[in-house]
Design a protein around this motif. Structure first.
Motif, PDB file in Angstrom:
ATOM      1  N   ALA A 292       0.830  -1.204   0.000  1.00 13.23           N
ATOM      2  CA  ALA A 292       0.000   0.000   0.000  1.00 13.23           C
ATOM      3  C   ALA A 292       0.864   1.254   0.000  1.00 13.23           C
ATOM      4  N   TRP A 293       1.987   1.226   0.756  1.00 13.52           N
ATOM      5  CA  TRP A 293       2.879   2.393   0.792  1.00 13.52           C
ATOM      6  C   TRP A 293       3.415   2.689  -0.606  1.00 13.52           C
ATOM      7  N   THR A 294       3.798   1.648  -1.338  1.00  9.20           N
ATOM      8  CA  THR A 294       4.328   1.859  -2.685  1.00  9.20           C
ATOM      9  C   THR A 294       3.268   2.476  -3.587  1.00  9.20           C
ATOM     10  N   ALA A 295       2.050   1.924  -3.535  1.00 11.32           N
ATOM     11  CA  ALA A 295       0.967   2.456  -4.373  1.00 11.32           C
ATOM     12  C   ALA A 295       0.670   3.915  -4.014  1.00 11.32           C
ATOM     13  N   CYS A 296       0.645   4.222  -2.715  1.00 10.11           N
ATOM     14  CA  CYS A 296       0.372   5.605  -2.295  1.00 10.11           C
ATOM     15  C   CYS A 296       1.537   6.525  -2.645  1.00 10.11           C
ATOM     16  N   GLY A 297       2.757   5.994  -2.638  1.00 10.44           N
ATOM     17  CA  GLY A 297       3.898   6.791  -3.070  1.00 10.44           C
ATOM     18  C   GLY A 297       3.840   7.126  -4.549  1.00 10.44           C
ATOM     19  N   LEU A 298       3.205   6.229  -5.324  1.00 17.91           N
ATOM     20  CA  LEU A 298       3.071   6.453  -6.763  1.00 17.91           C
ATOM     21  C   LEU A 298       1.959   7.441  -7.092  1.00 17.91           C
ATOM     22  N   GLN A 299       0.945   7.530  -6.254  1.00 18.26           N
ATOM     23  CA  GLN A 299      -0.215   8.369  -6.579  1.00 18.26           C
ATOM     24  C   GLN A 299       0.163   9.807  -6.957  1.00 18.26           C
ATOM     25  N   PRO A 300       0.932  10.537  -6.129  1.00 21.28           N
ATOM     26  CA  PRO A 300       1.269  11.913  -6.539  1.00 21.28           C
ATOM     27  C   PRO A 300       2.159  11.968  -7.772  1.00 21.28           C
TER      28      PRO A 300
END
Length: 308
Positions: free
Chosen positions: A11-19
């Motif tokens: 989840a951290w990786t996906a959220c890091g990719l969002q911005p």
């Protein structure tokens, strides 16, 4: 606890990719579903008490479900996995977001190859071992990116895949002792088993991290501060792995790597031991959080730990 941590890392990786992809940071149904899929499936396929036939059957059924087949679940584990796939389908209808499901099938293929490799790890060439690590890590973060945005440009796909390769190789470096113990072949475990210092491989990995950072800079979204933070995290992952496995490196390389670290290696090892000693307390508090009754605001209320 290990499964929860694994899901949180996804989840951290996906959220890091969002911005970086022009999205606001937040947990979405697809990020939740994808982050939990592989603790459920990977850890089942890794179990020694499950027969090869049962693993193969589950893997085939899982693949068919990822392809969109509406097959009834067999048992609680499949029911959970099918529900997680539904979360992704609910946010990204297959007809409009084919990239999402192509990526899920790609990571499934890579995971199957990785598991199969354990049975004949000594027969694979270094090129084949590297290819499998790249496929596993790259397809995983590529899927994270699709969960974050749904549709990617060519440059976004390339960056996401390369970031995944970088993280996978960093994990392989961190896990060199464990991989040697269980006979899992990575570039690092194979070299270490042969007594070859890992200096050259880590230099190549650090150079690759710079290339990934340069590709990230070409993305139009994401702040300069976020991109610098990501760069620092990649470098810290690699340097920290050197500190933790210094016996696999030449003394001169360890000394040079320590000069690149904001903290001395002895301090890093001491902090890691302290953190490990607290895992029992963290598990107790986590279980208490799950079992605690809700307070007046609808939030779980934790008992105050009188001693730590």
């Amino acid at each position: 606890m290990a499964d929860i941590i694994q899901a949180c890392r996804n989840a951290w990786t996906a959220c890091g990719l969002q911005p970086l992809l022009g999205e606001r940071i937040g947990i979405t149904p697809s990020i939740l579903g994808y982050s939990l899929l592989y603790p459920y499936s990977d850890n089942y396929l890794d179990r020694a008490d499950i027969s090869a036939e049962a693993k193969l059957q589950f893997s085939q059924r899982f693949r068919n479900r990822l392809r969109g087949e509406r097959i009834p679940a067999q048992g609680d584990r499949e029911a959970a996995v099918w529900t997680l796939v539904q979360l992704i389908e609910g946010q990204y209808p297959r007809l409009h977001y084919p990239q999402v499901f192509d990526c899920l099938l790609a990571i499934h293929r890579a995971q199957e190859e990785s598991i199969a490799q354990l049975g004949h790890c000594g027969q694979s060439s270094d090129d084949e071992v590297l290819r499998m690590s790249c496929a596993k890590g790259g397809s995983s973060v590529l899927a994270d990116a699709c969960m974050a945005h749904g549709w990617l440009t060519g440059e976004e796909r390339r960056f996401s895949f390369e970031w995944g390769v970088l993280l996978q190789l960093g994990d392989d470096l961190q896990d060199v002792r464990e991989d040697m113990r269980r006979g899992s072949a990575t570039l690092f475990s194979r070299a270490a088993t042969l007594g070859i210092p890992l200096d050259r491989l880590v230099i190549q990995l650090l150079n690759f991290s710079e290339q990934v950072g340069a590709r990230m800079d070409r993305l139009p979204n994401g702040t300069k501060e976020l991109k610098e933070l990501l760069r620092m995290s990649w470098r810290s992952l690699i340097i920290g792995a050197v500190a933790d496995s210094r016996e696999f490196f030449s003394p001169g390389f360890v000394n040079e790597a320590e000069r690149c670290s904001p903290f001395g290696f002895e301090y890093l090892r001491t902090q890691r031991v302290k953190l490990s000693s607290r895992h029992g307390l963290y598990s107790i508090l986590f279980d208490a959080f799950l079992e605690a009754p809700e307070d007046g605001d609808g939030q779980p209320s934790l008992p105050y730990p009188h001693s730590a």
